[in-house]
Design an enzyme around this catalytic site. Sequence first.
Site, PDB file in Angstrom:
ATOM      1  N   TYR A 113      38.057  32.780  39.788  1.00 56.84           N
ATOM      2  CA  TYR A 113      36.760  33.219  40.319  1.00 56.84           C
ATOM      3  C   TYR A 113      35.699  32.144  40.092  1.00 56.84           C
ATOM      4  O   TYR A 113      35.584  31.602  38.979  1.00 56.84           O
ATOM      5  CB  TYR A 113      36.324  34.526  39.628  1.00 56.84           C
ATOM      6  CG  TYR A 113      34.904  34.916  40.018  1.00 56.84           C
ATOM      7  CD1 TYR A 113      34.677  35.735  41.117  1.00 56.84           C
ATOM      8  CD2 TYR A 113      33.795  34.410  39.321  1.00 56.84           C
ATOM      9  CE1 TYR A 113      33.386  36.055  41.507  1.00 56.84           C
ATOM     10  CE2 TYR A 113      32.510  34.720  39.713  1.00 56.84           C
ATOM     11  CZ  TYR A 113      32.303  35.547  40.802  1.00 56.84           C
ATOM     12  OH  TYR A 113      31.033  35.853  41.188  1.00 56.84           O
ATOM     13  N   GLU A 201      29.724  32.969  46.515  1.00 55.03           N
ATOM     14  CA  GLU A 201      30.825  33.417  45.664  1.00 55.03           C
ATOM     15  C   GLU A 201      32.172  33.131  46.317  1.00 55.03           C
ATOM     16  O   GLU A 201      32.342  33.396  47.498  1.00 55.03           O
ATOM     17  CB  GLU A 201      30.663  34.919  45.436  1.00 55.03           C
ATOM     18  CG  GLU A 201      31.626  35.510  44.451  1.00 55.03           C
ATOM     19  CD  GLU A 201      31.397  36.999  44.305  1.00 55.03           C
ATOM     20  OE1 GLU A 201      30.895  37.424  43.259  1.00 55.03           O
ATOM     21  OE2 GLU A 201      31.721  37.748  45.250  1.00 55.03           O
TER      22      GLU A 201
END
Length: 393
Positions: A113, A201
Amino acid sequence: MKIHEYQGKEILERYGVRVQRGIVVNDTADIAAEVGDAFDQWGSGAAVIKAQIHAGGRGKGGGVKFVTSKQAAIEAATNMMGMQLITHQTGSTGQKVRKITVCEALDLARELYVGIALDRHLGKPVLMVSAEGGVEIETIAEERPEALLKIPICPVKGLQPFQARRAAFFLGLEGDQVKKSVPFLLGLSKAYLELDCEIAEINPLVVTEQGEVVALDAKINLDSNALFRHADIAAMRDEHEEDPKEVEASKYGLNYIALDGNIGCMVNGAGLAMATMDTIKLHGNEPANFLDVGGGATEEAINQALRIILSDPNVQGILVNIFGGIMKCDVIARGVINAARDVGVQVPLVVRLEGTNVEEGRKLLAESGMAITAATSLDEGAKLICEAVATHA
Ligand code: GDP
Ligand code: MN
């Protein structure tokens, strides 16, 4: 403003970030032909069909399909196109799929991530990385904060190479992967700062079996107030993905956000709008919307605002709460009366006016011959509309 995954990837590619490539297919296309061609173009005998909607969690909802034949690709794309895709971010009715992408299939070794968001306490963007990608990062942040590394980014200088290396080591990247991840993270930071992003993101950032570092997904939200600086990005807006009432409101310069309550609110000023919503809740009902008609609150704005509020079938009553400062209360009262007559309001309407010429304004409301209840305070107004809704229903 939100954009699609494929648009986010397009942006990131401009900044030298390696992304999983995809070919966009629209619902107007000959799906079999275009998907078939796209599948062949990757030439690997596999592809990933991905629904393009403004929401995450598509994988779990059936909006991401790994296929290993042209026939399966066409079938998956045909099924996905036009479906109401429900994910944890769409609400129960889901979002209609109008575009899909046929993406190159990658062999994943690791899912990580990476994200940049504004940290309001620090007053800076923060790079967040975690070795546990592919899952909801909010859960990790809450349950195991030590699994998430946060690195503040200087808003002037941007992310520095030593910071990018630190992030890479925290992610457990090694050797060549570290080298590849540094320009990747620097590019992401540059895109975030230059394009006035609110969030950028990548979940997951993957390491492939071949050792490539690739953005498999991209979620980029942009600051709507800064879009005038980025005409090309502003053109990426997809109104299909937005609430039609909000799209309509933005045309008239109204600050409108749809909510799921039963009392429509029309207020001038954001602070007063918030207070009005709170007071409605205090009296046991829920606001159907946030609406700031602006300081001017012209008759035209009031007219449009009433129309938009009434287009929401959940609205059982309307509370108008306007402070006559620059605008005088009698002018506002006339605007509300004309708009209510024009639009044809069938639900209870309570109006609370305060400010310059308030007596004349109330007199106009009382003598209008219309079913408008005048209130003298916010608290009374909220109480009256909640009572009216209870008896009207
Ligand atoms: P989201 O569910 O909306 O966040 O959509 P993503 O683009 O993140 O895709 C969801 C999941 O699909 C990823 O976490 C991967 O596990 C999987 N996926 C997507 N593309 C590929 C691929 O090329 N190869 C493999 N093996 N899995 C993929
Ligand atoms: Mn994702």
